[in-house]
Design a protein around this motif. Structure first.
Motif, PDB file in Angstrom:
ATOM      1  N   GLN A  66       0.753  -0.932   0.243  1.00  0.00           N
ATOM      2  CA  GLN A  66      -0.189  -0.040  -0.319  1.00  0.00           C
ATOM      3  C   GLN A  66       1.016   0.880   0.288  1.00  0.00           C
ATOM      4  O   GLN A  66       0.656   2.248  -0.522  1.00  0.00           O
ATOM      5  CB  GLN A  66      -1.000  -0.129   0.914  1.00  0.00           C
ATOM      6  N   TRP A  67       1.407   1.126   0.970  1.00  0.00           N
ATOM      7  CA  TRP A  67       3.148   2.140   1.222  1.00  0.00           C
ATOM      8  C   TRP A  67       4.191   2.497  -0.554  1.00  0.00           C
ATOM      9  O   TRP A  67       3.881   3.434  -0.908  1.00  0.00           O
ATOM     10  CB  TRP A  67       3.779   2.268   1.837  1.00  0.00           C
ATOM     11  N   ILE A  68       3.747   1.197  -0.818  1.00  0.00           N
ATOM     12  CA  ILE A  68       4.328   1.384  -2.525  1.00  0.00           C
ATOM     13  C   ILE A  68       3.816   2.124  -3.747  1.00  0.00           C
ATOM     14  O   ILE A  68       3.795   3.355  -3.978  1.00  0.00           O
ATOM     15  CB  ILE A  68       5.309   0.597  -3.145  1.00  0.00           C
ATOM     16  N   THR A  69       2.544   1.694  -3.120  1.00  0.00           N
ATOM     17  CA  THR A  69       1.438   2.241  -3.975  1.00  0.00           C
ATOM     18  C   THR A  69       1.186   4.080  -3.826  1.00  0.00           C
ATOM     19  O   THR A  69       1.744   4.757  -4.779  1.00  0.00           O
ATOM     20  CB  THR A  69      -0.027   1.823  -3.872  1.00  0.00           C
ATOM     21  N   ASN A  70       1.295   4.482  -2.200  1.00  0.00           N
ATOM     22  CA  ASN A  70       1.033   6.134  -1.807  1.00  0.00           C
ATOM     23  C   ASN A  70       2.020   6.943  -2.280  1.00  0.00           C
ATOM     24  O   ASN A  70       2.783   7.726  -3.244  1.00  0.00           O
ATOM     25  CB  ASN A  70       0.696   5.761  -0.454  1.00  0.00           C
ATOM     26  N   ALA A  71       3.668   6.344  -2.420  1.00  0.00           N
ATOM     27  CA  ALA A  71       4.848   5.984  -3.225  1.00  0.00           C
ATOM     28  C   ALA A  71       5.267   7.193  -4.114  1.00  0.00           C
ATOM     29  O   ALA A  71       5.123   8.219  -4.205  1.00  0.00           O
ATOM     30  CB  ALA A  71       6.329   5.834  -2.387  1.00  0.00           C
ATOM     31  N   ALA A  72       4.866   6.084  -5.026  1.00  0.00           N
ATOM     32  CA  ALA A  72       4.129   5.981  -6.203  1.00  0.00           C
ATOM     33  C   ALA A  72       3.483   7.273  -6.673  1.00  0.00           C
ATOM     34  O   ALA A  72       3.993   8.347  -7.666  1.00  0.00           O
ATOM     35  CB  ALA A  72       3.547   5.179  -6.855  1.00  0.00           C
ATOM     36  N   ILE A  73       2.621   7.371  -6.015  1.00  0.00           N
ATOM     37  CA  ILE A  73       1.116   8.575  -6.048  1.00  0.00           C
ATOM     38  C   ILE A  73       1.876   9.564  -6.091  1.00  0.00           C
ATOM     39  O   ILE A  73       2.180  10.676  -6.801  1.00  0.00           O
ATOM     40  CB  ILE A  73       0.101   8.286  -5.657  1.00  0.00           C
ATOM     41  N   MET A  74       3.226   9.786  -4.762  1.00  0.00           N
ATOM     42  CA  MET A  74       3.184  11.365  -4.402  1.00  0.00           C
ATOM     43  C   MET A  74       4.655  11.588  -5.230  1.00  0.00           C
ATOM     44  O   MET A  74       5.163  12.479  -5.404  1.00  0.00           O
ATOM     45  CB  MET A  74       3.258  10.823  -2.762  1.00  0.00           C
ATOM     46  N   GLY A  75       4.925  10.335  -6.143  1.00  0.00           N
ATOM     47  CA  GLY A  75       6.339  10.630  -6.870  1.00  0.00           C
ATOM     48  C   GLY A  75       7.649  10.785  -5.473  1.00  0.00           C
ATOM     49  O   GLY A  75       8.494  11.327  -5.864  1.00  0.00           O
ATOM     50  N   ALA A  76       7.715   9.944  -4.507  1.00  0.00           N
ATOM     51  CA  ALA A  76       8.737   9.279  -3.733  1.00  0.00           C
ATOM     52  C   ALA A  76       9.383   8.014  -4.890  1.00  0.00           C
ATOM     53  O   ALA A  76       8.669   6.861  -4.127  1.00  0.00           O
ATOM     54  CB  ALA A  76       7.825   9.095  -2.265  1.00  0.00           C
TER      55      ALA A  76
END
Length: 305
Positions: A138-148
């Motif tokens: 889930q945080w991989i997905t979140n990171a990708a959305i933020m551009g992290a």
């Protein structure tokens, strides 16, 4: 080229068949480091804590920082990169919120250096393992959305009744599954030298080499080794570093009080490994970070330049 991978603990050896092995990271040109700051440095000032809990220790009359307040702080202190620790996001994070974080950081001229999660990868197959893998994904997905571009992940400890060998095998399986997903999203997963089964350099390097993913590497934490020769261990892991976190205190031989980190020596180790990337301050000492962090950032700039 395939190499035989051995997980070795004392006299016991676990052979994990023929597995490819990741080599030290090769980078063109010379070393180059970019200054970042971890939100964890201000953990006592954040509104939200790990697990979506509200911070009950805030000073009376203060509301606590949101992620956007931390981005403002980074902007106001030279535009240092912001490492947005997942713990400090509100309990219900959706795509709209994450995109606003991305937009806000860009407009404030603050690059997002990455994020960090507090996972455990040493569970055997079952519900607990599934929960941890889902959390990281889930945080991989979140990171990708933020551009992290990077997430700091943990290995974990040996489960009760288990062995180091079993724990390493479990960690490798979990790490590999998450990396397959991370590669689809373009996010690095840096396995940190964070005690437990990776309290020493050799097991950490074994795991990162064995997983053999272009999105794998080590989250090099300068203050976490509690060994007899922490600087020697940092030199071992530096060639595999995909992110750096600088703590200001080190604990050789597990000394509880600790001693100041020799920052110049840490920088030298990284330069000798031709490291290029984020050099992020993760402040954990007792002095008020509002006072200490600006001073430390000003001291770090010429050192890493």
């Amino acid at each position: 080229m395939n190499r035989r991978f051995f997980l070795t603990t004392g006299a016991a050896t676990l052979t994990a068949s023929f597995l490819p092995a990741m080599e030290p990271i090769k980078r063109k040109g010379g070393p180059r480091m970019v200054l970042g700051l971890a939100a964890y440095s201000f953990r006592d000032s954040m509104k939200w804590l790990k697990g979506g809990k509200e911070n009950g220790k805030l000073k009376e009359g203060t509301e606590g920082w949101e992620v956007f307040d931390f981005i403002d702080y980074c902007a106001d202190h030279g535009g240092v990169g912001a490492e947005l620790t997942s713990y400090f996001f509100p309990p219900e994070v959706d795509e709209k919120y994450l995109l606003e974080v991305r937009r806000y950081s860009y407009l404030r001229g603050v690059p997002i250096a990455g994020t960090a999660v507090g996972n455990t990868f040493t569970h055997p197959p079952g519900a607990e393992r599934d929960k941890e893998i889902a959390y990281v994904k889930q945080w991989i997905t979140n990171a990708a959305i933020m551009g992290a571009p990077h997430i700091r992940v943990f290995a974990g400890t040996v489960p009760k009744g288990g062995t180091q060998e079993e724990a390493e095998k479990n960690c490798l399986e979990c790490y590999r599954e998450c990396l397959e997903f991370a590669g689809q999203k373009g996010v690095f997963l840096g396995l940190e030298n964070h005690g437990g089964i990776v309290a020493e350099a050799d097991p950490l390097i074994r795991l990162v080499k064995a997983v053999d993913s272009p999105w794998a590497g080590i989250n090099f934490d300068a203050g976490n080794f509690k060994t007899a020769d922490p600087y020697g261990d940092l030199a071992k892991i530096a060639p595999y570093a995909v992110n750096v976190q600088l703590k200001m205190t080190m604990h050789p031989n597990g000394d509880k009080v600790g001693e100041p980190v020799d920052v110049a020596r840490v920088v030298k180790i990284l330069k000798e490994a031709n490291y290029q990337g984020w050099f992020t301050l993760e402040y954990e000492d007792k002095e008020d970070p509002i006072v200490a962090v600006p001073r430390i950032l000003s001291e770090l700039r010429p050192l890493i330049g």
